[in-house]
Design a protein around this motif. Sequence first.
Motif, mmCIF file in Angstrom:
data_model
loop_
_atom_site.group_PDB
_atom_site.id
_atom_site.type_symbol
_atom_site.label_atom_id
_atom_site.label_comp_id
_atom_site.label_asym_id
_atom_site.label_seq_id
_atom_site.Cartn_x
_atom_site.Cartn_y
_atom_site.Cartn_z
ATOM 1 N N ASP A 81 0.832 -1.204 0.000
ATOM 2 C CA ASP A 81 0.000 0.000 0.000
ATOM 3 C C ASP A 81 0.867 1.255 0.000
ATOM 4 O O ASP A 81 1.460 1.615 1.009
ATOM 5 N N ALA A 82 0.929 1.933 -1.151
ATOM 6 C CA ALA A 82 1.751 3.143 -1.258
ATOM 7 C C ALA A 82 0.983 4.402 -0.879
ATOM 8 O O ALA A 82 1.582 5.468 -0.711
ATOM 9 N N ARG A 83 -0.329 4.294 -0.712
ATOM 10 C CA ARG A 83 -1.158 5.476 -0.467
ATOM 11 C C ARG A 83 -1.683 5.554 0.967
ATOM 12 O O ARG A 83 -2.376 6.511 1.313
ATOM 13 N N GLY A 84 -1.379 4.573 1.775
ATOM 14 C CA GLY A 84 -1.832 4.607 3.157
ATOM 15 C C GLY A 84 -3.327 4.436 3.313
ATOM 16 O O GLY A 84 -3.930 4.975 4.246
ATOM 17 N N ARG A 85 -3.948 3.631 2.435
ATOM 18 C CA ARG A 85 -5.401 3.449 2.477
ATOM 19 C C ARG A 85 -5.825 2.236 3.297
ATOM 20 O O ARG A 85 -6.990 2.137 3.690
ATOM 21 N N VAL A 86 -4.917 1.303 3.557
ATOM 22 C CA VAL A 86 -5.302 0.021 4.150
ATOM 23 C C VAL A 86 -5.237 0.092 5.676
ATOM 24 O O VAL A 86 -4.242 0.540 6.248
ATOM 25 N N TYR A 87 -6.306 -0.377 6.311
ATOM 26 C CA TYR A 87 -6.396 -0.445 7.766
ATOM 27 C C TYR A 87 -6.913 -1.819 8.180
ATOM 28 O O TYR A 87 -7.796 -2.378 7.522
ATOM 29 N N ASP A 88 -6.387 -2.344 9.269
ATOM 30 C CA ASP A 88 -7.093 -3.429 9.924
ATOM 31 C C ASP A 88 -8.416 -2.870 10.421
ATOM 32 O O ASP A 88 -8.491 -1.717 10.860
ATOM 33 N N VAL A 89 -9.472 -3.668 10.380
ATOM 34 C CA VAL A 89 -10.791 -3.132 10.706
ATOM 35 C C VAL A 89 -10.867 -2.627 12.144
ATOM 36 O O VAL A 89 -11.542 -1.629 12.431
ATOM 37 N N HIS A 90 -10.152 -3.273 13.067
ATOM 38 C CA HIS A 90 -10.158 -2.806 14.455
ATOM 39 C C HIS A 90 -9.387 -1.492 14.588
ATOM 40 O O HIS A 90 -9.777 -0.608 15.353
ATOM 41 N N GLU A 91 -8.300 -1.402 13.844
ATOM 42 C CA GLU A 91 -7.527 -0.157 13.796
ATOM 43 C C GLU A 91 -8.403 0.989 13.293
ATOM 44 O O GLU A 91 -8.390 2.103 13.846
#
Length: 371
Positions: free
Chosen positions: A237-247
């Motif tokens: 992920d180069a754009r910082g879009r991905v999160y763990d759902v709890h995060e």
Amino acid sequence: MTTRLDVVDDELVACVSCGLCLPHCPTYRVTGEESASPRGRIAAMRAVHFDGAPVDDAFLSFMDACVQCRGCEAACPSGVPFGRLMEGARSATARVPWWQRLGLRLLPRHRLLVALSWVLALLQRVRLVPRRFGLPRIPLRRPALRSSPAPDAWLFTGCVMDAWMPSAHAAVARVLEAAGFAVGVRSGCCGALHTHAGLVAEGHALAERTLSPTTFPGAAPIVVDSAGCGAQLKAADARGRVYDVHEFLALHADRLPAPGARRFEQPVAVQDPCHLRHVQKAHQHVRTVLAPYADVVELDDDGLCCGAGGAYSALHPDMAASIRDRKLASIARSGAPVVVSANPGCAMHLSAAGLDVRHPLEIVDEVISGR
């Protein structure tokens, strides 16, 4: 002929053999053998990479027997990136059997995977699938997930988890909607199991394809409810879009409905998937989201691996079971009748031992919705 591993020389020599990683290595804890420890595996890599040692059966077995939990990284004072070293060693020497390659090729073909999973569910109903395989009870009917045309957040449902554990995704979607988010839904293969197997280039290509604008148009965040998938996608992920759902939900905890007088009726033990704890370093967010809805019980094993390791429990069942025994003992000492795990592999591996294992947000959904 000298084999050069796909590693960075400076990273390979960074290990000072201090041994602080040993208590955190599940295979070393079971065997007590140096070759089954991180520093033992690094020594074997150095011998091949720098000294021309042969890539023989002994070397391959040392590499193959690693769970890739990366618990050693958290304990290493020198910051040795053992996960990258393992990927590089396996990438250069991987000998993936044909049947495993066939299974991995199936994962990106989502409709075929779902169809074959439905057949597998039928075989389970007539008791033609041995319990020793440790498979969950695959549903014959899949809950419908509505995908918003203008999402505030995308939910990535993956491949195996989407086919075998769709009820967990449905619960996650309901929790996100209860927090006021319009949810878009996308399935696909992130390549995590390919990377685990040593097919690193294929795994990375699948992750990049998954994160393409074609799959996830716009700029809405991408939330992932599987720790292994989340770790794989974050790495690409180069754009910082991905999160763990709890995060993600911890950032918006004020939007979650208050539980009121109703809470989950039993204490809940939290099992930290390795890729959530050691790779994403996002395991505390599970507690943040879960604690208002249930009495959270901590395990006393300092996050030691459960032995699932992606496909590890299928490829090394005896070692995986021995590693799991330590986790089972810790869960038994906790006294909690229900275990939550934010990774499908861990959940299946622990469920196969007879535990009641659920996704953390299934607990939250049950309290919020009164199901």
